[in-house]
Design a protein around this motif. Structure first.
Motif, PDB file in Angstrom:
ATOM      1  N   PHE A  76      75.848  33.612  39.161  1.00 58.65           N
ATOM      2  CA  PHE A  76      76.123  34.737  38.287  1.00 58.65           C
ATOM      3  C   PHE A  76      77.557  35.250  38.409  1.00 58.65           C
ATOM      4  CE2 PHE A  76      76.277  39.296  37.386  1.00 58.65           C
ATOM      5  CZ  PHE A  76      75.759  39.328  36.107  1.00 58.65           C
ATOM      6  N   LEU A  77      78.045  35.403  39.636  1.00 63.92           N
ATOM      7  CA  LEU A  77      79.382  35.976  39.809  1.00 63.92           C
ATOM      8  C   LEU A  77      80.453  35.103  39.179  1.00 63.92           C
ATOM      9  CD1 LEU A  77      79.192  37.354  43.468  1.00 63.92           C
ATOM     10  CD2 LEU A  77      78.990  38.610  41.313  1.00 63.92           C
ATOM     11  N   ASN A  78      80.335  33.790  39.346  1.00 64.70           N
ATOM     12  CA  ASN A  78      81.320  32.890  38.749  1.00 64.70           C
ATOM     13  C   ASN A  78      81.215  32.886  37.225  1.00 64.70           C
ATOM     14  OD1 ASN A  78      83.327  30.599  39.013  1.00 64.70           O
ATOM     15  ND2 ASN A  78      81.675  29.533  37.962  1.00 64.70           N
ATOM     16  N   ALA A  79      79.961  32.841  36.706  1.00 65.79           N
ATOM     17  CA  ALA A  79      79.778  32.877  35.257  1.00 65.79           C
ATOM     18  C   ALA A  79      80.232  34.208  34.678  1.00 65.79           C
ATOM     19  CB  ALA A  79      78.307  32.627  34.915  1.00 65.79           C
ATOM     20  N   PHE A  80      79.956  35.286  35.404  1.00 66.07           N
ATOM     21  CA  PHE A  80      80.412  36.604  34.954  1.00 66.07           C
ATOM     22  C   PHE A  80      81.934  36.648  34.898  1.00 66.07           C
ATOM     23  CE2 PHE A  80      81.794  40.937  35.729  1.00 66.07           C
ATOM     24  CZ  PHE A  80      81.020  41.663  34.838  1.00 66.07           C
ATOM     25  N   LYS A  81      82.594  36.088  35.907  1.00 64.04           N
ATOM     26  CA  LYS A  81      84.059  36.051  35.919  1.00 64.04           C
ATOM     27  C   LYS A  81      84.595  35.272  34.718  1.00 64.04           C
ATOM     28  CE  LYS A  81      86.102  32.920  38.167  1.00 64.04           C
ATOM     29  NZ  LYS A  81      86.571  31.985  39.216  1.00 64.04           N
ATOM     30  N   ASN A  82      83.994  34.111  34.439  1.00 61.24           N
ATOM     31  CA  ASN A  82      84.447  33.310  33.296  1.00 61.24           C
ATOM     32  C   ASN A  82      84.264  34.060  31.983  1.00 61.24           C
ATOM     33  OD1 ASN A  82      85.128  31.133  34.944  1.00 61.24           O
ATOM     34  ND2 ASN A  82      83.067  30.270  34.832  1.00 61.24           N
ATOM     35  N   SER A  83      83.087  34.664  31.796  1.00 62.78           N
ATOM     36  CA  SER A  83      82.839  35.426  30.569  1.00 62.78           C
ATOM     37  C   SER A  83      83.796  36.599  30.450  1.00 62.78           C
ATOM     38  CB  SER A  83      81.388  35.935  30.555  1.00 62.78           C
ATOM     39  OG  SER A  83      80.480  34.887  30.343  1.00 62.78           O
ATOM     40  N   LEU A  84      84.050  37.258  31.564  1.00 61.91           N
ATOM     41  CA  LEU A  84      84.938  38.422  31.539  1.00 61.91           C
ATOM     42  C   LEU A  84      86.363  38.031  31.182  1.00 61.91           C
ATOM     43  CD1 LEU A  84      84.987  41.487  32.090  1.00 61.91           C
ATOM     44  CD2 LEU A  84      85.672  40.942  34.442  1.00 61.91           C
ATOM     45  N   ILE A  85      86.853  36.945  31.777  1.00 63.41           N
ATOM     46  CA  ILE A  85      88.217  36.486  31.486  1.00 63.41           C
ATOM     47  C   ILE A  85      88.360  36.119  30.012  1.00 63.41           C
ATOM     48  CG2 ILE A  85      89.862  34.619  31.890  1.00 63.41           C
ATOM     49  CD1 ILE A  85      88.904  34.578  34.809  1.00 63.41           C
ATOM     50  N   VAL A  86      87.429  35.323  29.510  1.00 62.55           N
ATOM     51  CA  VAL A  86      87.485  34.890  28.112  1.00 62.55           C
ATOM     52  C   VAL A  86      87.375  36.085  27.171  1.00 62.55           C
ATOM     53  CG1 VAL A  86      86.277  33.588  26.322  1.00 62.55           C
ATOM     54  CG2 VAL A  86      86.629  32.573  28.575  1.00 62.55           C
ATOM     55  N   THR A  87      86.433  36.977  27.435  1.00 65.03           N
ATOM     56  CA  THR A  87      86.201  38.113  26.545  1.00 65.03           C
ATOM     57  C   THR A  87      87.379  39.072  26.537  1.00 65.03           C
ATOM     58  OG1 THR A  87      83.811  37.973  26.909  1.00 65.03           O
ATOM     59  CG2 THR A  87      84.669  40.056  26.064  1.00 65.03           C
ATOM     60  N   VAL A  88      87.900  39.397  27.712  1.00 62.79           N
ATOM     61  CA  VAL A  88      89.006  40.361  27.799  1.00 62.79           C
ATOM     62  C   VAL A  88      90.259  39.826  27.116  1.00 62.79           C
ATOM     63  CG1 VAL A  88      90.609  41.491  29.386  1.00 62.79           C
ATOM     64  CG2 VAL A  88      88.159  41.542  29.850  1.00 62.79           C
ATOM     65  N   PHE A  89      90.641  38.606  27.446  1.00 57.10           N
ATOM     66  CA  PHE A  89      91.873  38.067  26.881  1.00 57.10           C
ATOM     67  C   PHE A  89      91.745  37.811  25.375  1.00 57.10           C
ATOM     68  CE2 PHE A  89      92.924  37.246  31.291  1.00 57.10           C
ATOM     69  CZ  PHE A  89      94.296  37.459  31.310  1.00 57.10           C
ATOM     70  N   ALA A  90      90.621  37.270  24.924  1.00 60.73           N
ATOM     71  CA  ALA A  90      90.437  37.014  23.499  1.00 60.73           C
ATOM     72  C   ALA A  90      90.384  38.318  22.715  1.00 60.73           C
ATOM     73  CB  ALA A  90      89.157  36.207  23.270  1.00 60.73           C
ATOM     74  N   THR A  91      89.700  39.319  23.246  1.00 62.24           N
ATOM     75  CA  THR A  91      89.607  40.608  22.558  1.00 62.24           C
ATOM     76  C   THR A  91      90.962  41.282  22.471  1.00 62.24           C
ATOM     77  OG1 THR A  91      87.333  40.890  23.339  1.00 62.24           O
ATOM     78  CG2 THR A  91      88.469  42.853  22.568  1.00 62.24           C
ATOM     79  N   ALA A  92      91.709  41.257  23.576  1.00 60.34           N
ATOM     80  CA  ALA A  92      93.041  41.875  23.574  1.00 60.34           C
ATOM     81  C   ALA A  92      93.968  41.181  22.584  1.00 60.34           C
ATOM     82  CB  ALA A  92      93.631  41.826  24.976  1.00 60.34           C
ATOM     83  N   LEU A  93      93.938  39.852  22.565  1.00 68.20           N
ATOM     84  CA  LEU A  93      94.810  39.107  21.659  1.00 68.20           C
ATOM     85  C   LEU A  93      94.468  39.360  20.196  1.00 68.20           C
ATOM     86  CD1 LEU A  93      95.310  35.600  23.316  1.00 68.20           C
ATOM     87  CD2 LEU A  93      97.080  37.269  22.739  1.00 68.20           C
ATOM     88  N   VAL A  94      93.184  39.260  19.857  1.00 65.88           N
ATOM     89  CA  VAL A  94      92.804  39.416  18.456  1.00 65.88           C
ATOM     90  C   VAL A  94      93.033  40.852  17.994  1.00 65.88           C
ATOM     91  CG1 VAL A  94      90.350  39.981  18.800  1.00 65.88           C
ATOM     92  CG2 VAL A  94      91.067  38.761  16.751  1.00 65.88           C
ATOM     93  N   THR A  95      92.854  41.822  18.864  1.00 66.10           N
ATOM     94  CA  THR A  95      93.090  43.224  18.489  1.00 66.10           C
ATOM     95  C   THR A  95      94.557  43.464  18.194  1.00 66.10           C
ATOM     96  OG1 THR A  95      91.211  43.963  19.844  1.00 66.10           O
ATOM     97  CG2 THR A  95      92.858  45.619  19.230  1.00 66.10           C
TER      98      THR A  95
END
Length: 280
Positions: A76-95
């Motif tokens: 979970f911790l590794n998958a959570f880290k991957n999801s968090l990295i992808v979501t944060v960076f993609a959301t920041a860029l598209v915004t």
């Protein structure tokens, strides 16, 4: 006159009661699947298979072990880290990119900006399933850039730009006065300073809306990450839940909780941003 007012008041109360009852029924139907996920996450595997629709008090063996097993099996911790990295960076860029592009299109009403806006809006009708095979063949076969989180961030950003620009365009056009920008220009601000110091802070409602909408889409997406990522160390939370069955309900709850907290935190901004962004 008094009788007519009393009659109209009774009709209004009846209509309000009917509307309230209808909303309650819709709410129950909408929440029922989520409720089933919760109660099945507390059952053992044999009870899930035998009686998935049974209530908790009708079964034996109520257990919280599913959450422990899901936590371990999902990594979970590794998958959570991957999801968090992808979501944060993609959301920041598209915004950021969507806000800048929408601002340029609104304030530069020329043929190029109009054509660009029409093409972006038209691109929203193209289903992802129609391009996913060429996408994988190009990025995987020719460019060999699959199995990278940065590739997934890039794709998420690109596929979300059209809707984000459309929403920002409507908000800027209807809610950001040109007079503020003219005053900033008189004071000596450059175009970049005007955007980041004057315009961007005014976009807070629509930014909150697009952040939560895009975050939910990126966090919960299964299809695109399944095409891009195959290395177990890079799997996101939705992909990690695919690797087991008996504790999948608990795993789904672990995936849902972070975005549920984010939605509850920003729900007021989401509603106001959607309404404001719809005003032309």
């Amino acid at each position: 006159m008094a009788g007519e007012k009393a009659g109209s008041g009774k009709k209004r109360k009846k209509s309000e009661l009917v509307a309230t009852a209808g909303l309650i029924v819709i709410f129950i139907l909408y929440m029922f699947p989520f409720y089933m996920v919760v109660i099945n996450s507390l059952k053992q595997k044999r009870d899930i298979i035998k009686s998935p629709f049974s209530w908790l008090y009708t079964i034996k063996g109520l257990s919280f072990d599913n959450f422990v097993k899901a936590f371990v099996q999902m990594d979970f911790l590794n998958a959570f880290k991957n999801s968090l990295i992808v979501t944060v960076f993609a959301t920041a860029l598209v915004t950021l990119l969507a806000a800048m592009l929408a601002y340029y299109i609104v304030r530069n009403n020329n043929a190029i900006s109009r054509i660009a806006f029409v093409l972006m809006v038209a691109s929203m009708i193209i289903p992802f399933q129609a391009i996913m095979i060429p996408l994988v063949s190009i990025y995987g076969g020719k460019l060999n850039v699959l199995n990278h989180r940065s590739t997934l961030v890039f794709m998420h950003t690109g596929f979300s730009m059209a809707m984000s620009v459309f929403m920002f365009h409507g908000f800027i056009k209807g809610n950001v006065p040109v007079a503020l920008e003219e005053a900033a220009n008189i004071d000596g601000c450059t175009h970049a300073q005007t955007f980041f110091r004057i315009v961007f802070p005014l976009l807070k409602p629509i930014i909150s809306t697009m952040v939560i909408l895009n975050s939910l889409a990126f966090w919960n997406d299964f299809l695109l990450p399944s095409l891009v990522l195959s290395d177990k160390k890079l799997l996101t939370l939705p992909l990690s839940t695919y690797s087991f069955y008996g504790t999948i309900m608990a795993g789904l709850l672990l995936c849902v909780i972070p975005v549920l907290i984010l939605y509850i935190t920003l729900q007021k901004q989401i509603i106001s941003g959607v309404v404001a962004g719809a005003v032309k």
